[in-house]
Design a protein around this motif. Structure first.
Motif, PDB file in Angstrom:
ATOM      1  N   LYS A 152       0.835  -1.200   0.000  1.00 46.01           N
ATOM      2  CA  LYS A 152       0.000   0.000   0.000  1.00 46.01           C
ATOM      3  C   LYS A 152       0.873   1.256   0.000  1.00 46.01           C
ATOM      4  CE  LYS A 152      -4.148  -1.893   1.732  1.00 46.01           C
ATOM      5  NZ  LYS A 152      -5.498  -1.554   1.278  1.00 46.01           N
ATOM      6  N   ALA A 153       0.343   2.294  -0.585  1.00 45.72           N
ATOM      7  CA  ALA A 153       0.970   3.608  -0.480  1.00 45.72           C
ATOM      8  C   ALA A 153      -0.124   4.610  -0.157  1.00 45.72           C
ATOM      9  CB  ALA A 153       1.665   3.979  -1.780  1.00 45.72           C
ATOM     10  N   ARG A 154       0.214   5.563   0.653  1.00 46.25           N
ATOM     11  CA  ARG A 154      -0.739   6.610   0.989  1.00 46.25           C
ATOM     12  C   ARG A 154      -0.162   7.960   0.577  1.00 46.25           C
ATOM     13  NH1 ARG A 154      -4.049   7.980   6.435  1.00 46.25           N
ATOM     14  NH2 ARG A 154      -5.002   6.037   5.822  1.00 46.25           N
ATOM     15  N   VAL A 155      -0.886   8.650  -0.268  1.00 45.78           N
ATOM     16  CA  VAL A 155      -0.456   9.969  -0.740  1.00 45.78           C
ATOM     17  C   VAL A 155      -1.356  11.014  -0.094  1.00 45.78           C
ATOM     18  CG1 VAL A 155      -0.205  11.458  -2.750  1.00 45.78           C
ATOM     19  CG2 VAL A 155       0.337   9.022  -2.935  1.00 45.78           C
TER      20      VAL A 155
ATOM     21  N   GLU B  99      -0.264  22.620  -5.105  1.00 49.65           N
ATOM     22  CA  GLU B  99      -0.372  21.577  -4.085  1.00 49.65           C
ATOM     23  C   GLU B  99       0.982  20.948  -3.782  1.00 49.65           C
ATOM     24  OE1 GLU B  99      -4.883  19.844  -5.000  1.00 49.65           O
ATOM     25  OE2 GLU B  99      -3.195  19.160  -6.209  1.00 49.65           O
ATOM     26  N   SER B 100       1.136  20.518  -2.543  1.00 46.65           N
ATOM     27  CA  SER B 100       2.300  19.723  -2.182  1.00 46.65           C
ATOM     28  C   SER B 100       1.797  18.352  -1.729  1.00 46.65           C
ATOM     29  CB  SER B 100       3.084  20.402  -1.058  1.00 46.65           C
ATOM     30  OG  SER B 100       2.278  20.516   0.079  1.00 46.65           O
TER      31      SER B 100
ATOM     32  N   LYS C  45       5.797   8.564  -6.876  1.00 47.85           N
ATOM     33  CA  LYS C  45       6.100   9.981  -7.067  1.00 47.85           C
ATOM     34  C   LYS C  45       5.712  10.421  -8.483  1.00 47.85           C
ATOM     35  CE  LYS C  45       9.722  13.412  -6.357  1.00 47.85           C
ATOM     36  NZ  LYS C  45       9.369  14.103  -7.615  1.00 47.85           N
ATOM     37  N   GLU C  46       5.981   9.557  -9.444  1.00 48.63           N
ATOM     38  CA  GLU C  46       5.630   9.856 -10.832  1.00 48.63           C
ATOM     39  C   GLU C  46       4.108   9.989 -10.979  1.00 48.63           C
ATOM     40  OE1 GLU C  46       7.561   7.072 -13.483  1.00 48.63           O
ATOM     41  OE2 GLU C  46       6.593   8.011 -15.218  1.00 48.63           O
ATOM     42  N   MET C  47       3.371   9.100 -10.301  1.00 47.46           N
ATOM     43  CA  MET C  47       1.896   9.192 -10.320  1.00 47.46           C
ATOM     44  C   MET C  47       1.431  10.539  -9.777  1.00 47.46           C
ATOM     45  SD  MET C  47       0.716   5.475  -8.866  1.00 47.46           S
ATOM     46  CE  MET C  47       1.400   3.954  -9.513  1.00 47.46           C
ATOM     47  N   CYS C  48       2.085  10.971  -8.688  1.00 47.90           N
ATOM     48  CA  CYS C  48       1.723  12.257  -8.079  1.00 47.90           C
ATOM     49  C   CYS C  48       1.975  13.392  -9.054  1.00 47.90           C
ATOM     50  CB  CYS C  48       2.520  12.487  -6.807  1.00 47.90           C
ATOM     51  SG  CYS C  48       2.078  11.366  -5.487  1.00 47.90           S
ATOM     52  N   ASP C  49       3.166  13.366  -9.674  1.00 45.85           N
ATOM     53  CA  ASP C  49       3.537  14.470 -10.556  1.00 45.85           C
ATOM     54  C   ASP C  49       2.655  14.513 -11.803  1.00 45.85           C
ATOM     55  OD1 ASP C  49       5.542  15.349  -8.870  1.00 45.85           O
ATOM     56  OD2 ASP C  49       7.045  14.024  -9.737  1.00 45.85           O
ATOM     57  N   LYS C  50       2.250  13.327 -12.275  1.00 44.01           N
ATOM     58  CA  LYS C  50       1.485  13.277 -13.523  1.00 44.01           C
ATOM     59  C   LYS C  50      -0.007  13.450 -13.318  1.00 44.01           C
ATOM     60  CE  LYS C  50       4.406  10.696 -16.709  1.00 44.01           C
ATOM     61  NZ  LYS C  50       4.646   9.405 -17.354  1.00 44.01           N
TER      62      LYS C  50
END
Lengths: 76, 76
Positions: B2-5, B69-70, B56-61
């Motif tokens: 799991k990852a939590r963003v 946003e951060s 991180k790539e998912m976040c940036d894209k």
């Protein structure tokens, strides 16, 4: 002092927003995503001495819908 | 795995949603609330071995708008 409330849809409650994100990630070429759930996070800036019980009351009265959402509180 | 963003508006960016929550809490009689910021949390269910760099790539894209946003990523 600060409190952070995280509100997520309960398991079993359909999350169309998360489903849309999962679909969009797939369309962007990210294959390894098996599921996405989206919730909200509320950061509260509180006067010193506010108790966790007060924050819980805020959640029950306003911040979360207990029928379909669960929440966690972190005090800092 | 799991990852939590967690995605929050950057400091200095007006947050009308948080402001509305602050106002509503005041109207409900919660006096000790000095500020509220609202963001979103995205829980990703990923295939084993997905790296934090991929998230991180998912976040940036897709997941965050880097202009306003951060985000923070927690892998679990």
């Amino acid at each position: 002092m600060k409190a952070r409330v995280t509100v997520m849809l309960k398991n079993g409650v359909l999350d169309p927003q998360g489903e849309a994100v999962r679909h969009a990630l797939g369309a962007l070429g990210f294959d390894g995503v098996e599921g996405v759930r989206q919730g909200k996070v509320i950061e509260l800036d509180l006067v010193q001495g506010t108790s966790q019980a007060t924050v819980k009351e805020m959640c029950d009265k306003l911040l979360a819908n207990a029928v379909i959402e669960s929440y966690t509180i972190e005090m800092a």
